[in-house]
Structures are given as structure tokens and as C-alpha cells.
Scaffold this motif. Structure first.
Motif, PDB file in Angstrom:
ATOM      1  N   LEU A   1       0.572   6.184  -6.649  1.00  0.00           N
ATOM      2  CA  LEU A   1      -0.568   5.697  -5.506  1.00  0.00           C
ATOM      3  C   LEU A   1      -1.517   5.059  -6.623  1.00  0.00           C
ATOM      4  O   LEU A   1      -2.164   3.872  -6.893  1.00  0.00           O
ATOM      5  CB  LEU A   1      -1.986   6.302  -5.485  1.00  0.00           C
ATOM      6  N   LEU A   2      -1.400   4.867  -7.899  1.00  0.00           N
ATOM      7  CA  LEU A   2      -1.813   4.520  -9.682  1.00  0.00           C
ATOM      8  C   LEU A   2      -1.413   3.525  -9.811  1.00  0.00           C
ATOM      9  O   LEU A   2      -2.558   1.937  -9.868  1.00  0.00           O
ATOM     10  CB  LEU A   2      -1.820   5.635 -10.888  1.00  0.00           C
ATOM     11  N   GLN A   3      -0.370   3.144  -9.633  1.00  0.00           N
ATOM     12  CA  GLN A   3       0.214   2.119  -9.475  1.00  0.00           C
ATOM     13  C   GLN A   3      -0.297   1.110  -8.808  1.00  0.00           C
ATOM     14  O   GLN A   3      -0.553  -0.061  -8.756  1.00  0.00           O
ATOM     15  CB  GLN A   3       1.636   1.966  -9.397  1.00  0.00           C
ATOM     16  N   ALA A   4      -0.288   1.333  -7.262  1.00  0.00           N
ATOM     17  CA  ALA A   4      -0.519   0.774  -6.212  1.00  0.00           C
ATOM     18  C   ALA A   4      -2.456   0.402  -5.991  1.00  0.00           C
ATOM     19  O   ALA A   4      -2.708  -0.220  -5.719  1.00  0.00           O
ATOM     20  CB  ALA A   4       0.144   1.431  -5.093  1.00  0.00           C
ATOM     21  N   HIS A   5      -3.302   0.803  -5.967  1.00  0.00           N
ATOM     22  CA  HIS A   5      -4.478   0.906  -6.283  1.00  0.00           C
ATOM     23  C   HIS A   5      -5.500   1.805  -6.733  1.00  0.00           C
ATOM     24  O   HIS A   5      -6.535   1.408  -6.778  1.00  0.00           O
ATOM     25  CB  HIS A   5      -4.692   2.677  -4.396  1.00  0.00           C
ATOM     26  N   GLY A   6      -5.204   2.201  -8.186  1.00  0.00           N
ATOM     27  CA  GLY A   6      -5.354   2.617  -9.528  1.00  0.00           C
ATOM     28  C   GLY A   6      -6.061   0.541  -9.659  1.00  0.00           C
ATOM     29  O   GLY A   6      -5.182  -0.255  -9.996  1.00  0.00           O
ATOM     30  N   GLY A   7      -7.704   1.153 -10.255  1.00  0.00           N
ATOM     31  CA  GLY A   7      -8.402   0.123 -10.792  1.00  0.00           C
ATOM     32  C   GLY A   7      -9.830  -0.278 -10.778  1.00  0.00           C
ATOM     33  O   GLY A   7     -10.203   0.889 -10.945  1.00  0.00           O
ATOM     34  N   TYR A   8     -10.370  -0.961 -11.832  1.00  0.00           N
ATOM     35  CA  TYR A   8     -11.572  -1.264 -11.854  1.00  0.00           C
ATOM     36  C   TYR A   8     -12.430  -1.211 -10.634  1.00  0.00           C
ATOM     37  O   TYR A   8     -12.174  -2.415 -10.302  1.00  0.00           O
ATOM     38  CB  TYR A   8     -11.734  -2.050 -13.099  1.00  0.00           C
TER      39      TYR A   8
ATOM     40  N   SER B   1       0.771  -0.757   0.307  1.00  0.00           N
ATOM     41  CA  SER B   1       0.347  -0.050  -0.002  1.00  0.00           C
ATOM     42  C   SER B   1       1.065   0.586   0.278  1.00  0.00           C
ATOM     43  O   SER B   1       2.052   1.720   0.794  1.00  0.00           O
ATOM     44  CB  SER B   1      -0.657   0.230   1.155  1.00  0.00           C
ATOM     45  N   MET B   2       0.551   2.408  -1.198  1.00  0.00           N
ATOM     46  CA  MET B   2       1.283   4.080  -0.827  1.00  0.00           C
ATOM     47  C   MET B   2      -0.067   5.116  -0.635  1.00  0.00           C
ATOM     48  O   MET B   2       0.139   5.812  -0.727  1.00  0.00           O
ATOM     49  CB  MET B   2       1.590   3.867  -2.399  1.00  0.00           C
ATOM     50  N   TRP B   3      -1.355   4.710   0.753  1.00  0.00           N
ATOM     51  CA  TRP B   3      -2.328   5.277   0.642  1.00  0.00           C
ATOM     52  C   TRP B   3      -2.055   6.224   1.575  1.00  0.00           C
ATOM     53  O   TRP B   3      -1.433   7.548   1.277  1.00  0.00           O
ATOM     54  CB  TRP B   3      -3.245   4.124   1.178  1.00  0.00           C
ATOM     55  N   ASN B   4      -1.386   5.065   2.658  1.00  0.00           N
ATOM     56  CA  ASN B   4      -0.938   6.602   4.001  1.00  0.00           C
ATOM     57  C   ASN B   4       0.673   7.204   3.503  1.00  0.00           C
ATOM     58  O   ASN B   4       0.401   8.750   3.607  1.00  0.00           O
ATOM     59  CB  ASN B   4      -0.673   6.365   5.295  1.00  0.00           C
ATOM     60  N   THR B   5       1.777   6.737   3.340  1.00  0.00           N
ATOM     61  CA  THR B   5       2.719   7.481   2.722  1.00  0.00           C
ATOM     62  C   THR B   5       2.784   8.807   1.826  1.00  0.00           C
ATOM     63  O   THR B   5       3.134   9.800   1.654  1.00  0.00           O
ATOM     64  CB  THR B   5       3.747   6.425   2.154  1.00  0.00           C
TER      65      THR B   5
ATOM     66  N   GLY C   1      -4.130  -3.415  -6.675  1.00  0.00           N
ATOM     67  CA  GLY C   1      -3.857  -3.715  -5.535  1.00  0.00           C
ATOM     68  C   GLY C   1      -5.363  -3.361  -4.927  1.00  0.00           C
ATOM     69  O   GLY C   1      -6.389  -2.626  -5.573  1.00  0.00           O
ATOM     70  N   PRO C   2      -5.699  -3.158  -3.683  1.00  0.00           N
ATOM     71  CA  PRO C   2      -6.976  -2.708  -3.069  1.00  0.00           C
ATOM     72  C   PRO C   2      -6.655  -1.456  -2.275  1.00  0.00           C
ATOM     73  O   PRO C   2      -5.499  -0.661  -2.364  1.00  0.00           O
ATOM     74  CB  PRO C   2      -7.035  -3.463  -1.996  1.00  0.00           C
ATOM     75  N   ILE C   3      -8.301  -0.627  -2.905  1.00  0.00           N
ATOM     76  CA  ILE C   3      -7.836   0.294  -1.017  1.00  0.00           C
ATOM     77  C   ILE C   3      -8.046  -0.210   0.351  1.00  0.00           C
ATOM     78  O   ILE C   3      -9.051  -0.733   0.092  1.00  0.00           O
ATOM     79  CB  ILE C   3      -9.340   1.029  -1.536  1.00  0.00           C
ATOM     80  N   PRO C   4      -6.879   0.228   0.988  1.00  0.00           N
ATOM     81  CA  PRO C   4      -7.404   0.179   1.861  1.00  0.00           C
ATOM     82  C   PRO C   4      -8.733  -0.265   2.995  1.00  0.00           C
ATOM     83  O   PRO C   4      -9.097   0.762   2.868  1.00  0.00           O
ATOM     84  CB  PRO C   4      -6.329   1.429   3.303  1.00  0.00           C
ATOM     85  N   LYS C   5      -9.031  -1.294   3.948  1.00  0.00           N
ATOM     86  CA  LYS C   5     -10.184  -1.499   4.165  1.00  0.00           C
ATOM     87  C   LYS C   5     -10.381  -0.142   5.165  1.00  0.00           C
ATOM     88  O   LYS C   5     -11.768  -0.010   5.010  1.00  0.00           O
ATOM     89  CB  LYS C   5     -10.018  -2.936   4.788  1.00  0.00           C
ATOM     90  N   SER C   6      -9.914   0.492   5.970  1.00  0.00           N
ATOM     91  CA  SER C   6     -10.030   0.570   6.695  1.00  0.00           C
ATOM     92  C   SER C   6     -10.484   2.565   6.151  1.00  0.00           C
ATOM     93  O   SER C   6     -11.063   2.865   6.913  1.00  0.00           O
ATOM     94  CB  SER C   6      -9.811   1.388   7.099  1.00  0.00           C
ATOM     95  N   GLU C   7      -9.690   3.104   4.621  1.00  0.00           N
ATOM     96  CA  GLU C   7     -10.360   4.292   4.367  1.00  0.00           C
ATOM     97  C   GLU C   7     -12.161   4.070   3.707  1.00  0.00           C
ATOM     98  O   GLU C   7     -12.805   4.444   3.748  1.00  0.00           O
ATOM     99  CB  GLU C   7      -9.511   5.036   2.881  1.00  0.00           C
TER     100      GLU C   7
END
Length: 615
Positions: free
Chosen positions: A152-159, A98-102, A593-599
Motif C-alpha cells: 500500500l505504501l509503495q502504491a499510494h504513499g505520497g505528499y 492500485s493496491m487499495w482494495n486488494t 500514485g493516487p488514492i482511488p478517486k472513489s475513496e
């Protein structure tokens, strides 16, 4: 530039800002926002914190989640996180990738800085210095924001389930206590266009390279008109600013983002074509003279120890982190006979990807590959990158077979291959060699550290990106835009640099690199060859995980190994171990990859990527 000193200064500033709750009344200790307008170091701290969020690894981490490697850190509390997810544990609330928080923190720091940079007093006099500082620092912030969005796109982009390809929430203004945090994800295409815009802004403000000038004529006209002099210009744009975001780096980030967007996993809705990606890559390579600028020692940049020790700029490295004097990589990855932990174990899959010296893959019936002499006449890069049975390294013969070396630390039999893992044994029959210095001693009682550099972007990566995009757009040998070289030309030079098509004396083989010529006549074969060259050239540099996903290639190929037995008559038998590790990825959706569940639980407008909702 002494980044750590500035960070310490800023930490001190933050500490002063937050003391009020602990020591009452102490109102005078609360630093108002206006302080940054008068204290440039305070304001600069925002940008420095953005740099601290850069999402780059200093060790070979993500490779153990791919078909290129596994690890011997497979149980207990210390289980390798990437191994853990590769063997079935990946979920929206367990995601070491995940790259979300950083990256979101980095974007917030960049946005805060951009909102204030024009009003800070960066120079007490000299209008030219004030403007130069504003331009440089603003350009850095734009470049950093683009980079964070790319990762962020590389880690979390998706359909999502609605069939739309999403990126992440698009924020170009700083958030505060009154902001609406329940933001929807922008489309992938919108995020890519924002990356391009930020990169273009950075390119317009920054120099191509940071270097001291010796004559006023080298100073750009816009600063000369403000009275800029050599000393002031060098203070802002000179040698001391090296390794910061420059126009060259921003161009490379733009090229990387374009290649991602034009890849099979994203191209349908990204709005970016392979032709655009090829052109952006060529723009980066133009600055080194295109194909003529390829570093002919680029495959083994980590062996250029004189340049590394002397802090000399290396022709292969486009952008890197600061040097670090340590033995960390060696302590982690040396074989146990050299007092290391042997953590990263290259796979038989990767070893098989290295062709024969003739350039033909080992699966080719005309290659001359001998399964009972599997390392003979192979691509020289195999010797550079991987320690296999019988290799001599640091004057020590490395034994990975079932027969013992002097410390009995080789592989065990097929049935109990994992018996000796706690001692650092390889699980595949191979140890990592690439990136390691042979003049380091990781043993605490006789510790010898050496300088290391950690590339963020290599020119070879951009050459390979160009070859991939150009072949996809125009075919192996076409150059409709007049760039001056083709996908075929790039791969030919990379393979020549590696020594393919040549004998041990460096003389051309009679058939040359005939396999390359076969691939050049078939776009699909050329695609496979380019991907294989990228796999080899960038192995253990944390690229394979992302490449498999953007190419939509199978994620669950089992990791294979090699068992080596020695008989009483001295004969050695090589037997491929078909499954050392299974890879338990779901190909139907885990290329994204997923969006973090907590978010997702917190914000109702945040759509999850499809397939991950069940977790």
C-alpha cells in the motif's frame, strides 16, 4: 498444505452463512461467529483468504509502463492497461497499479483472524499443538499484514498539499458495521513503524524455515516444556508448511520496506535511514552465510528446469508461490513464429543498459561497441533475457528485421512499423526470453505445458538492496558495522556471476572488470552502477516501475526500438528508432500514485496526494 481445498471449505462455510435471504426461513443455515471457535478450518479460512490477496504478478505486466518495454496490445477493447496509463491515461479512477482494495481486504482478513486466533480450538488435545498452531498462525497474520501495508505504501504513499508525507489509514483492529470508516491517512513514518512492529512480531513467533525435524532436541524448548513431540511439531512447523510466511520472509519484507522508506522519494519524512535498511538486508543474508551464500546460477534461476520440475528448493528463491503447470507465459510472449503473441517487447533502452562483456557500458568510448554489430561481445545476460534479431531459440532463428522470415512476421519499415501488430509482431525489434521455458508448446492443437515457479522474493533482490543502501550510507567499500562485505563486494560478485570481465572461455580479460574499479572510487558512479545492475538482474520481474519512482528518476523517457534492414548483398543495417512509444507521465508528481478517486469522494478525512486532485 492444500490451500485450495481449505479455500473451498471456507467458501462452503460462507455460502451457508448467506443462504437466509434466499431460502426462508432457514435460520438454522446462518453460521454464528462462535462457530469458528469450535471449527478450526472455518477460522483458518480467514487467514487463507488473506493469502489469496497477495499482490504478486505471474506475468511481466508493469514493465510495459516503463522504459524497459512496451507491448503490441495497444488498441481496441483489449488494450494493455499498463500501456494505457503509460501513454497518458493514468488517473485516480483508472489505476491498474492500485493496491487499495486488494491489500485492504487482506488487512481486514488478517485483523479478523488476529482478533480470534487465541480462542480457537486448534487441537482437541495436546496443549503443545494448540500453542504451536496459535504461534504459527498468528505469526503468519502479522507477516501478511506487514506485507499488505508495504505494498500500500509503495502504491499510494505520497505528499499531500499540506507538505506531509502520508501513508494510508492505519487499521490494526477488524472493522465492522459500527466502525468509523472515515479515517485519515496515517503518516508514512507511522505506517513504516507498524510494518516493522508486525515483522518483529512475526519473526518472534515463526521458525526461520519450515522443515521436518528428526530429533526432539531440534524442537524449541518452549514447546518441549509443553510436551511437544516430533510428530506434532512437524505437523505444525514441518515441510508441508513451506511457502507460507516464515521468519525469513518477514525479515525480507522488513528489509524491502526499509529500502523503500530510505529511498529518495520518501527518506525526508520516513524516519528510516539507508544505514538501517542496509542492516535489515544484511540480517536476511546472514542466514545464507552472507556473500558466500549467493547462488552462482541465480541470474538464470528460471532455466533450472530439473529443480523446478522436481519441486526442489532453489538457493536463489527466498519465497515463492506454488508451482503451476501451464504454458501461459509462453503463449503470451513467444514470438509469433513459435505460436506466441509476442506481447512484451523489450526496449532498445533496456538493451543498451547491458554492458559489454568487459563490463564497460556501450556509451564508454573504450568499450569497443560497434553500432552495426550491436550484440557482439555483450554482457551474457543479454542472450539470457532477450530475443534479438538472429537469435536461435527452440531450434528456430528469430528474425525481427524488416526483411521477412518464412512467415513474414518481422518488423515493417519505420513508417508503418505497427502494420503487423495483430499477428503478434514486435514493435521494438525484440521479444522477451527471460522467464520462458523452451520446452513448452502454447499451440492449442499441440499443447505442451510445463511446471513454472513464480518467485515473490529472490535473494539477488536482497543483495542488490543491501548494495544500494550500504553504498548510500557508507560508500562503495566501507563496512563500519562489521557486516563482512561491502556494496562493492556484492556488485563485484554479481558481475562475476554474469561473466563480466571474462572472455568466452571464462578466462579473465587482461583489464578485468576495470569499470567496476572506476565506480568503486566514486559514490555517485557506484549508485548509477548499482541501479543499472538492479535493472538488468530484475528485468521483467515487475520491479522497474516502482524503482524509477522511489529513485525520483524521469518517468517519461521515450521507448526506443531497433530497425534492422537487409540489403540485396546480404549486408544488415541497424538503425535505432528514437520513439516507438512516448511515455506521458508527469514527473512533477506521478512518482507517487493516487488514492482511488472513489475513496476520496466517500471519505472527507482522506487526503489525496498532491497533483492528483485535478482528476
Amino acid at each position: 498444505m492444500k490451500i485450495r481445498n481449505i479455500i473451498l471449505y471456507f467458501v462452503g462455510c460462507l455460502a451457508l452463512c448467506s443462504c437466509g435471504d434466499m431460502f426462508e426461513p432457514a435460520e438454522e443455515n446462518n453460521r454464528p461467529e462462535e462457530a469458528m471457535y469450535e471449527e478450526s478450518k472455518y477460522a483458518h479460512g480467514l487467514l487463507i483468504y488473506a493469502y489469496e490477496c497477495l499482490p504478486y504478478y505471474r506475468t511481466s505486466n508493469t514493465d510495459v509502463a516503463t522504459d524497459d518495454a512496451t507491448t503490441n496490445l495497444i488498441s481496441g477493447n483489449g488494450i494493455d492497461a499498463y500501456y494505457h496509463i503509460a501513454t497518458g491515461a493514468w488517473s485516480p479512477d483508472l489505476d491498474p497499479l492500485s493496491m487499495w482494495n486488494t491489500c485492504k481486504q487482506g488487512i481486514q482478513h488478517a485483523n479478523l483472524f488476529l482478533a480470534k486466533v487465541d480462542t480457537v480450538k486448534w487441537a482437541l488435545s495436546a496443549p503443545s499443538k494448540q500453542q504451536m498452531f496459535i504461534d504459527r498462525l498468528k505469526g503468519e497474520a502479522y507477516g501478511l499484514r506487514a506485507l499488505f501495508y508495504y505494498h500500500l505504501l509503495q502504491a499510494h504513499g505520497g505528499y499531500a498539499d499540506d507538505g506531509i508525507l502520508y501513508g494510508v489509514p492505519l487499521l490494526t483492529e477488524p472493522e465492522n458495521g459500527s466502525s468509523d470508516f472515515n479515517q485519515p491517512r496515517a503518516t508514512f513514518a507511522q505506517c513504516i513503524q507498524q510494518i516493522f512492529t508486525d515483522c518483529n512480531n512475526a519473526i518472534a513467533l515463526l521458525p526461520l524455515n519450515y522443515k521436518d525435524v528428526s530429533t526432539e532436541s531440534e524442537i524449541p524448548e518452549k514447546y518441549r516444556r509443553l510436551g511437544a513431540q516430533i510428530t506434532g511439531f512437524n505437523l505444525v512447523f514441518g515441510d508441508k508448511a513451506r511457502n507460507l510466511i516464515s521468519a525469513k520472509v518477514a525479515e525480507a519484507i522488513k528489509a524491502q520496506a526499509a529500502l523503500l522508506a530510505a529511498s529518495p522519494a520518501f527518506r525526508e519524512q520516513s524516519g528510516v535511514s539507508s544505514e538501517e535498511a542496509a542492516i535489515y538486508c544484511a540480517n536476511v543474508l546472514e542466514h545464507i552465510g552472507g556473500l558466500d551464500g549467493m547462488d552462482m546460477t541465480g541470474s538464470t534461476w528460471y532455466k533450472n528446469t530439473k529443480q523446478i520440475d522436481g519441486a526442489v528448493e532453489m538457493a536463489e528463491i527466498l519465497w515463492r508461490a506454488d508451482r503451476s503447470k501451464d504454458a501461459d507465459q509462453e503463449a503470451r510472449n513467444y514470438p509469433p513464429t513459435l505460436d506466441g503473441k509476442g506481447r512484451v517487447n523489450p526496449s532498445q533502452n533496456l538493451v543498451d543498459a547491458f554492458p559489454m562483456r568487459s563490463g564497460r557500458p556501450i556509451t564508454d568510448p573504450n568499450s569497443g561497441y560497434d553500432p552495426q554489430n550491436p550484440y557482439a561481445n555483450r554482457d551474457p545476460r543479454l542472450d539470457d533475457d532477450i530475443l534479438y534479431n538472429g537469435t536461435t531459440f527452440r531450434r528456430t532463428v528469430i528474425i525481427t528485421g524488416t526483411y521477412p522470415n518464412e512467415d513474414d512476421k518481422g518488423l515493417k519499415t519505420l513508417d508503418n512499423i505497427n502494420d503487423n501488430i495483430e499477428k503478434g509482431s514486435t514493435r521494438t525489434g525484440y521479444y522477451l526470453k527471460k522467464l520462458l521455458r523452451n520446452d513448452v508448446s502454447p499451440l492449442s492443437s499441440s499443447l505442451i505445458t510445463q511446471q513454472h515457479i513464480y518467485p515473490r522474493i529472490r535473494y539477488t533482490e536482497i543483495f542488490l538492496a543491501y548494495a544500494e543502501a550500504a553504498n548510500d550510507a557508507w560508500g562503495p567499500k566501507a563496512d563500519p558495522k562489521g557486516i563482512g562485505y561491502t556494496a562493492y563486494d556484492v556488485i563485484k560478485k554479481i558481475r562475476q556471476r554474469a561473466g563480466l570481465g571474462k572472455d568466452f572461455m571464462g578466462m579473465d580479460l587482461p583489464e578485468g572488470d576495470s569499470y567496476l574499479e572506476e565506480c568503486a572510487a566514486d559514490q555517485t558512479k557506484m549508485t548509477d552502477l548499482i541501479r543499472n545492475e538492479r535493472r538488468i538482474e530484475l528485468c521483467f520481474e515487475n520491479k522497474r516501475f516502482w524503482d524509477l519512482r522511489r529513485w525520483l528518476l524521469p518517468l517519461n523517457e521515450p521507448v526506443r526500438g531497433m530497425q534492422i534492414d537487409c540489403y540485396s548483398n546480404g549486408d544488415i543495417k541497424y538503425t535505432v528508432i528514437p520513439v516507438v512509444d512516448e511515455r506521458k507521465f508527469d514527473n512533477s508528481f506521478q512518482c507517487y500514485g493516487p488514492i482511488p478517486k472513489s475513496e476520496v469522494l466517500k471519505w472527507s478525512n482522506l487526503k489525496q496526494n498532491r497533483g492528483w486532485e485535478i482528476y
